[in-house]
Design a protein around this motif. Structure first.
Motif, PDB file in Angstrom:
ATOM      1  N   ASP A 137      -0.507   2.080  10.337  1.00  0.00           N
ATOM      2  CA  ASP A 137      -0.610   1.154   9.200  1.00  0.00           C
ATOM      3  C   ASP A 137       0.733   1.026   8.482  1.00  0.00           C
ATOM      4  O   ASP A 137       1.162  -0.074   8.139  1.00  0.00           O
ATOM      5  CB  ASP A 137      -1.675   1.629   8.202  1.00  0.00           C
ATOM      6  N   HIS A 151       3.104  -2.368   8.128  1.00  0.00           N
ATOM      7  CA  HIS A 151       3.617  -2.895   6.854  1.00  0.00           C
ATOM      8  C   HIS A 151       5.139  -3.010   6.899  1.00  0.00           C
ATOM      9  O   HIS A 151       5.712  -3.990   6.424  1.00  0.00           O
ATOM     10  CB  HIS A 151       3.209  -2.000   5.679  1.00  0.00           C
ATOM     11  N   ARG A 168      -0.605   4.789  -0.270  1.00  0.00           N
ATOM     12  CA  ARG A 168      -1.417   5.376   0.802  1.00  0.00           C
ATOM     13  C   ARG A 168      -0.603   6.375   1.604  1.00  0.00           C
ATOM     14  O   ARG A 168       0.598   6.240   1.782  1.00  0.00           O
ATOM     15  CB  ARG A 168      -1.907   4.282   1.759  1.00  0.00           C
ATOM     16  N   GLU A 188       0.830  -1.212   0.000  1.00  0.00           N
ATOM     17  CA  GLU A 188       0.000   0.000   0.000  1.00  0.00           C
ATOM     18  C   GLU A 188       0.860   1.255   0.000  1.00  0.00           C
ATOM     19  O   GLU A 188       0.578   2.237   0.685  1.00  0.00           O
ATOM     20  CB  GLU A 188      -0.971   0.000   1.185  1.00  0.00           C
TER      21      GLU A 188
END
Length: 177
Positions: A166, A170, A144, A141
């Motif tokens: 987040d 990751h 993002r 991602e």
């Protein structure tokens, strides 16, 4: 790195903040004043490129013509603005300039400003791939937001912390070393 590659570097002493944070804070006149100051600082110089390292700042520098539509110098200045990573990757490197091997797994985060505003993703990985023995891994991602977003981390701290959490999760999963 630039001087090692034979590129002349000049940092104008009168340059200022790009104005992005001022604009985000609802202070467009202060942002325009900073833009005018930067245009004046670079005006006497004959440069092939104006390099930036922070994606959101670079995005703002490229938008000077919209901020100062009455100033023809803004378009000339902005056309010279380049990401330092993109610039370095575009150069022919002399044979005598070699990078030391780095036997490591490295996670690469693409800043939102570079990905979404400047639309130049993948440049960091291209440059880093010149390093012998490096293993590059994109963060899941990657497009993002990380939560920083200029002043967003100050004005919306709860949301920014959630976005950052987040990203950090990751990062933990790809396990750079």
């Amino acid at each position: 790195v630039l001087t090692r590659l034979g590129i002349g570097v000049h940092v104008p002493p009168n340059q200022a903040c790009c104005g992005a944070l001022h604009l985000h804070a609802g202070k467009p006149e202060e942002a325009r004043a900073l833009a005018r100051r930067n245009l004046a600082a670079f005006a006497p110089l004959r440069v092939d490129a104006v390099l930036f390292a922070a994606g959101n700042c670079g995005a703002r520098l490229t938008e000077y013509p919209r901020m100062l539509s009455e100033d023809g110098q803004a378009a000339r200045f902005s056309s010279a603005v380049k990401d330092v990573i993109q610039f370095l990757d575009s150069l022919e490197w002399p044979e005598h300039v070699r990078l030391a091997p780095l036997p490591a797994r490295v996670a690469v985060h693409e800043p939102c400003g570079v990905t979404h505003v400047l639309r130049r993703p993948g440049r960091a990985q291209a440059l880093l791939s010149r390093i012998p023995d490096i293993e590059l891994v994109s963060l899941p991602e990657n497009g993002r937001c990380c939560g920083a977003a200029g002043s967003y981390m100050f004005t919306q701290p709860e949301m920014a912390q959630a976005l950052l959490a987040d990203k950090l999760a990751h990062l933990g999963r790809v396990a750079p070393a």
